[in-house]
Write a protein that holds these residues in place. Structure first.
Motif, PDB file in Angstrom:
ATOM      1  N   ALA A  96     -10.611 -59.159  70.610  1.00  0.00           N
ATOM      2  CA  ALA A  96     -10.790 -60.556  71.022  1.00  0.00           C
ATOM      3  C   ALA A  96     -10.652 -61.428  69.781  1.00  0.00           C
ATOM      4  O   ALA A  96     -10.811 -60.960  68.656  1.00  0.00           O
ATOM      5  CB  ALA A  96     -12.166 -60.754  71.659  1.00  0.00           C
ATOM      6  N   LEU A  97     -10.346 -62.697  69.992  1.00  0.00           N
ATOM      7  CA  LEU A  97     -10.162 -63.620  68.887  1.00  0.00           C
ATOM      8  C   LEU A  97     -11.151 -64.768  68.974  1.00  0.00           C
ATOM      9  O   LEU A  97     -11.431 -65.265  70.065  1.00  0.00           O
ATOM     10  CB  LEU A  97      -8.740 -64.181  68.893  1.00  0.00           C
ATOM     11  CG  LEU A  97      -7.605 -63.165  68.840  1.00  0.00           C
ATOM     12  CD1 LEU A  97      -6.255 -63.858  68.957  1.00  0.00           C
ATOM     13  CD2 LEU A  97      -7.674 -62.342  67.571  1.00  0.00           C
ATOM     14  N   VAL A  98     -11.666 -65.164  67.839  1.00  0.00           N
ATOM     15  CA  VAL A  98     -12.474 -66.375  67.738  1.00  0.00           C
ATOM     16  C   VAL A  98     -11.659 -67.329  66.887  1.00  0.00           C
ATOM     17  O   VAL A  98     -11.460 -67.095  65.694  1.00  0.00           O
ATOM     18  CB  VAL A  98     -13.852 -66.124  67.081  1.00  0.00           C
ATOM     19  CG1 VAL A  98     -14.615 -67.427  66.949  1.00  0.00           C
ATOM     20  CG2 VAL A  98     -14.648 -65.115  67.871  1.00  0.00           C
ATOM     21  N   HIS A  99     -11.156 -68.359  67.537  1.00  0.00           N
ATOM     22  CA  HIS A  99     -10.344 -69.342  66.831  1.00  0.00           C
ATOM     23  C   HIS A  99     -11.297 -70.379  66.244  1.00  0.00           C
ATOM     24  O   HIS A  99     -11.856 -71.191  66.953  1.00  0.00           O
ATOM     25  CB  HIS A  99      -9.370 -70.000  67.804  1.00  0.00           C
ATOM     26  CG  HIS A  99      -8.313 -70.771  67.122  1.00  0.00           C
ATOM     27  ND1 HIS A  99      -7.036 -70.796  67.554  1.00  0.00           N
ATOM     28  CD2 HIS A  99      -8.340 -71.538  66.012  1.00  0.00           C
ATOM     29  CE1 HIS A  99      -6.311 -71.552  66.762  1.00  0.00           C
ATOM     30  NE2 HIS A  99      -7.104 -72.014  65.812  1.00  0.00           N
ATOM     31  N   LEU A 132     -11.876 -67.264  72.123  1.00  0.00           N
ATOM     32  CA  LEU A 132     -12.868 -68.337  72.148  1.00  0.00           C
ATOM     33  C   LEU A 132     -12.485 -69.347  71.085  1.00  0.00           C
ATOM     34  O   LEU A 132     -11.883 -68.995  70.085  1.00  0.00           O
ATOM     35  CB  LEU A 132     -14.259 -67.798  71.804  1.00  0.00           C
ATOM     36  CG  LEU A 132     -14.837 -66.694  72.667  1.00  0.00           C
ATOM     37  CD1 LEU A 132     -16.090 -66.136  72.006  1.00  0.00           C
ATOM     38  CD2 LEU A 132     -15.164 -67.243  74.036  1.00  0.00           C
ATOM     39  N   ILE A 133     -12.862 -70.591  71.303  1.00  0.00           N
ATOM     40  CA  ILE A 133     -12.643 -71.614  70.283  1.00  0.00           C
ATOM     41  C   ILE A 133     -14.004 -72.025  69.754  1.00  0.00           C
ATOM     42  O   ILE A 133     -14.873 -72.453  70.513  1.00  0.00           O
ATOM     43  CB  ILE A 133     -11.889 -72.825  70.851  1.00  0.00           C
ATOM     44  CG1 ILE A 133     -10.487 -72.402  71.287  1.00  0.00           C
ATOM     45  CG2 ILE A 133     -11.831 -73.952  69.814  1.00  0.00           C
ATOM     46  CD1 ILE A 133      -9.686 -73.475  71.980  1.00  0.00           C
ATOM     47  N   ALA A 134     -14.195 -71.868  68.450  1.00  0.00           N
ATOM     48  CA  ALA A 134     -15.442 -72.261  67.796  1.00  0.00           C
ATOM     49  C   ALA A 134     -15.143 -73.457  66.895  1.00  0.00           C
ATOM     50  O   ALA A 134     -14.485 -73.329  65.871  1.00  0.00           O
ATOM     51  CB  ALA A 134     -16.005 -71.111  66.971  1.00  0.00           C
ATOM     52  N   VAL A 135     -15.605 -74.626  67.329  1.00  0.00           N
ATOM     53  CA  VAL A 135     -15.443 -75.831  66.520  1.00  0.00           C
ATOM     54  C   VAL A 135     -16.605 -75.840  65.537  1.00  0.00           C
ATOM     55  O   VAL A 135     -17.756 -76.019  65.916  1.00  0.00           O
ATOM     56  CB  VAL A 135     -15.430 -77.106  67.394  1.00  0.00           C
ATOM     57  CG1 VAL A 135     -15.233 -78.344  66.520  1.00  0.00           C
ATOM     58  CG2 VAL A 135     -14.338 -77.012  68.461  1.00  0.00           C
ATOM     59  N   ASN A 136     -16.285 -75.616  64.275  1.00  0.00           N
ATOM     60  CA  ASN A 136     -17.290 -75.471  63.231  1.00  0.00           C
ATOM     61  C   ASN A 136     -17.607 -76.815  62.567  1.00  0.00           C
ATOM     62  O   ASN A 136     -16.899 -77.783  62.746  1.00  0.00           O
ATOM     63  CB  ASN A 136     -16.776 -74.466  62.188  1.00  0.00           C
ATOM     64  CG  ASN A 136     -17.842 -74.040  61.208  1.00  0.00           C
ATOM     65  OD1 ASN A 136     -19.033 -74.083  61.492  1.00  0.00           O
ATOM     66  ND2 ASN A 136     -17.420 -73.641  60.025  1.00  0.00           N
ATOM     67  N   LYS A 137     -18.649 -76.806  61.791  1.00  0.00           N
ATOM     68  CA  LYS A 137     -19.099 -77.938  60.983  1.00  0.00           C
ATOM     69  C   LYS A 137     -19.758 -79.024  61.827  1.00  0.00           C
ATOM     70  O   LYS A 137     -19.617 -80.216  61.578  1.00  0.00           O
ATOM     71  CB  LYS A 137     -17.964 -78.482  60.124  1.00  0.00           C
ATOM     72  CG  LYS A 137     -17.376 -77.398  59.220  1.00  0.00           C
ATOM     73  CD  LYS A 137     -16.376 -77.908  58.241  1.00  0.00           C
ATOM     74  CE  LYS A 137     -15.800 -76.741  57.435  1.00  0.00           C
ATOM     75  NZ  LYS A 137     -14.775 -77.166  56.508  1.00  0.00           N
ATOM     76  N   LEU A 138     -20.511 -78.583  62.842  1.00  0.00           N
ATOM     77  CA  LEU A 138     -21.269 -79.494  63.682  1.00  0.00           C
ATOM     78  C   LEU A 138     -22.305 -80.269  62.871  1.00  0.00           C
ATOM     79  O   LEU A 138     -22.734 -81.342  63.264  1.00  0.00           O
ATOM     80  CB  LEU A 138     -21.949 -78.702  64.810  1.00  0.00           C
ATOM     81  CG  LEU A 138     -22.622 -79.453  65.929  1.00  0.00           C
ATOM     82  CD1 LEU A 138     -21.659 -80.412  66.610  1.00  0.00           C
ATOM     83  CD2 LEU A 138     -23.179 -78.479  66.951  1.00  0.00           C
ATOM     84  N   ASP A 139     -22.676 -79.739  61.707  1.00  0.00           N
ATOM     85  CA  ASP A 139     -23.657 -80.390  60.845  1.00  0.00           C
ATOM     86  C   ASP A 139     -23.068 -81.546  60.026  1.00  0.00           C
ATOM     87  O   ASP A 139     -23.809 -82.341  59.459  1.00  0.00           O
ATOM     88  CB  ASP A 139     -24.262 -79.364  59.873  1.00  0.00           C
ATOM     89  CG  ASP A 139     -23.195 -78.663  59.056  1.00  0.00           C
ATOM     90  OD1 ASP A 139     -22.342 -77.997  59.676  1.00  0.00           O
ATOM     91  OD2 ASP A 139     -23.197 -78.788  57.815  1.00  0.00           O
ATOM     92  N   GLY A 159      -4.407 -76.377  75.857  1.00  0.00           N
ATOM     93  CA  GLY A 159      -4.440 -75.868  77.214  1.00  0.00           C
ATOM     94  C   GLY A 159      -5.837 -75.486  77.678  1.00  0.00           C
ATOM     95  O   GLY A 159      -6.714 -75.224  76.856  1.00  0.00           O
ATOM     96  N   PRO A 160      -6.034 -75.472  78.985  1.00  0.00           N
ATOM     97  CA  PRO A 160      -7.346 -75.106  79.538  1.00  0.00           C
ATOM     98  C   PRO A 160      -7.537 -73.590  79.529  1.00  0.00           C
ATOM     99  O   PRO A 160      -6.635 -72.844  79.170  1.00  0.00           O
ATOM    100  CB  PRO A 160      -7.259 -75.641  80.972  1.00  0.00           C
ATOM    101  CG  PRO A 160      -5.799 -75.529  81.308  1.00  0.00           C
ATOM    102  CD  PRO A 160      -5.061 -75.796  80.012  1.00  0.00           C
ATOM    103  N   GLY A 161      -8.714 -73.169  79.927  1.00  0.00           N
ATOM    104  CA  GLY A 161      -8.951 -71.741  80.110  1.00  0.00           C
ATOM    105  C   GLY A 161      -9.669 -71.046  78.979  1.00  0.00           C
ATOM    106  O   GLY A 161     -10.087 -69.916  79.126  1.00  0.00           O
ATOM    107  N   ARG A 162      -9.792 -71.679  77.835  1.00  0.00           N
ATOM    108  CA  ARG A 162     -10.530 -71.063  76.734  1.00  0.00           C
ATOM    109  C   ARG A 162     -11.846 -71.803  76.560  1.00  0.00           C
ATOM    110  O   ARG A 162     -11.895 -73.029  76.609  1.00  0.00           O
ATOM    111  CB  ARG A 162      -9.738 -71.119  75.432  1.00  0.00           C
ATOM    112  CG  ARG A 162      -8.530 -70.214  75.469  1.00  0.00           C
ATOM    113  CD  ARG A 162      -7.862 -70.161  74.145  1.00  0.00           C
ATOM    114  NE  ARG A 162      -7.053 -71.361  73.974  1.00  0.00           N
ATOM    115  CZ  ARG A 162      -6.287 -71.589  72.927  1.00  0.00           C
ATOM    116  NH1 ARG A 162      -6.261 -70.730  71.936  1.00  0.00           N
ATOM    117  NH2 ARG A 162      -5.571 -72.671  72.847  1.00  0.00           N
ATOM    118  N   GLN A 163     -12.865 -71.035  76.358  1.00  0.00           N
ATOM    119  CA  GLN A 163     -14.182 -71.632  76.165  1.00  0.00           C
ATOM    120  C   GLN A 163     -14.266 -72.274  74.784  1.00  0.00           C
ATOM    121  O   GLN A 163     -13.877 -71.681  73.788  1.00  0.00           O
ATOM    122  CB  GLN A 163     -15.284 -70.589  76.310  1.00  0.00           C
ATOM    123  CG  GLN A 163     -16.652 -71.202  76.215  1.00  0.00           C
ATOM    124  CD  GLN A 163     -17.732 -70.238  76.616  1.00  0.00           C
ATOM    125  OE1 GLN A 163     -17.468 -69.103  76.961  1.00  0.00           O
ATOM    126  NE2 GLN A 163     -18.959 -70.701  76.569  1.00  0.00           N
TER     127      GLN A 163
END
Length: 188
Positions: A96-99, A132-139, A159-163
């Motif tokens: 699996a990939l974590v983008h 999965l898409i992990a948008v980092n640097k929320l801080d 595109g849709p479909g990825r969390q």
């Protein structure tokens, strides 16, 4: 005696991991791996700090996952830019990939689209892996306030479909949920 046989072999070693952390340089892949595992990759604020994949074991209860911090991909990686071919070969072996994308960048959705294009150009099979898409640097100031617009732009461009999950490697916010989703994605 008779003449012996000679043979030249070229072997490519590929990392085998449950999850590959992918993205552009300086997105925070190494920081996330360090936060969710005992791995201690080199972390610095300059592109291509990570030059070889770094493995880390991620524990979730009794479950154990192997995560790989893959060096950053840039436009043209499928043609060899930025040592991209070597990096892309490691991604093939991840289940699996974590983008990981930098939420503070000018165009997080564009960064995702660039890396997606490199994956698809290298191997159409990579585009079908659970991701999965992990948008980092929320801080970082401003990222939290832009969450909705960032997520909408990602859905439009990538595109849709990825969390899409918002996390902070620095404060560990959202990482427990990311590990849970990663565990489910790697099991598929």
């Amino acid at each position: 005696g008779d003449a012996g046989e000679a043979r030249k072999l070229r072997l490519n070693l590929k990392v085998l991991a449950d999850a590959g952390l992918i993205g552009m340089p300086n997105a925070g892949k190494s920081s996330i791996l360090a936060a969710i595992s005992a791995a201690r990759p080199k972390i610095a604020d300059y592109p291509f700090t990570t030059l070889e994949p770094v493995l880390g074991v991620i524990y979730r209860g009794h479950e154990r996952l192997v995560g790989a911090d893959i060096p950053g991909l840039i436009e043209g990686a499928h043609l060899g830019a930025g040592l991209g071919l070597g990096f892309l070969k490691h991604i093939e072996r991840a289940r699996a990939l974590v983008h990981v994308v930098d939420g503070a960048s000018d165009d997080p959705a564009g960064n995702i689209a660039t890396v997606d294009a490199e994956l698809a150009n290298f191997s159409p099979e990579l585009a079908t892996k659970p991701q999965l898409i992990a948008v980092n640097k929320l801080d970082v100031p401003g990222v939290r306030e832009r969450r909705r617009s960032i997520a909408a732009a990602i859905r439009r461009k990538a595109g849709p479909g990825r969390q899409i999950m918002f996390v902070s490697a620095a404060t560990h916010e959202g990482l427990e949920g990311l590990v849970a989703e990663l565990s489910a994605a790697a099991a598929r």
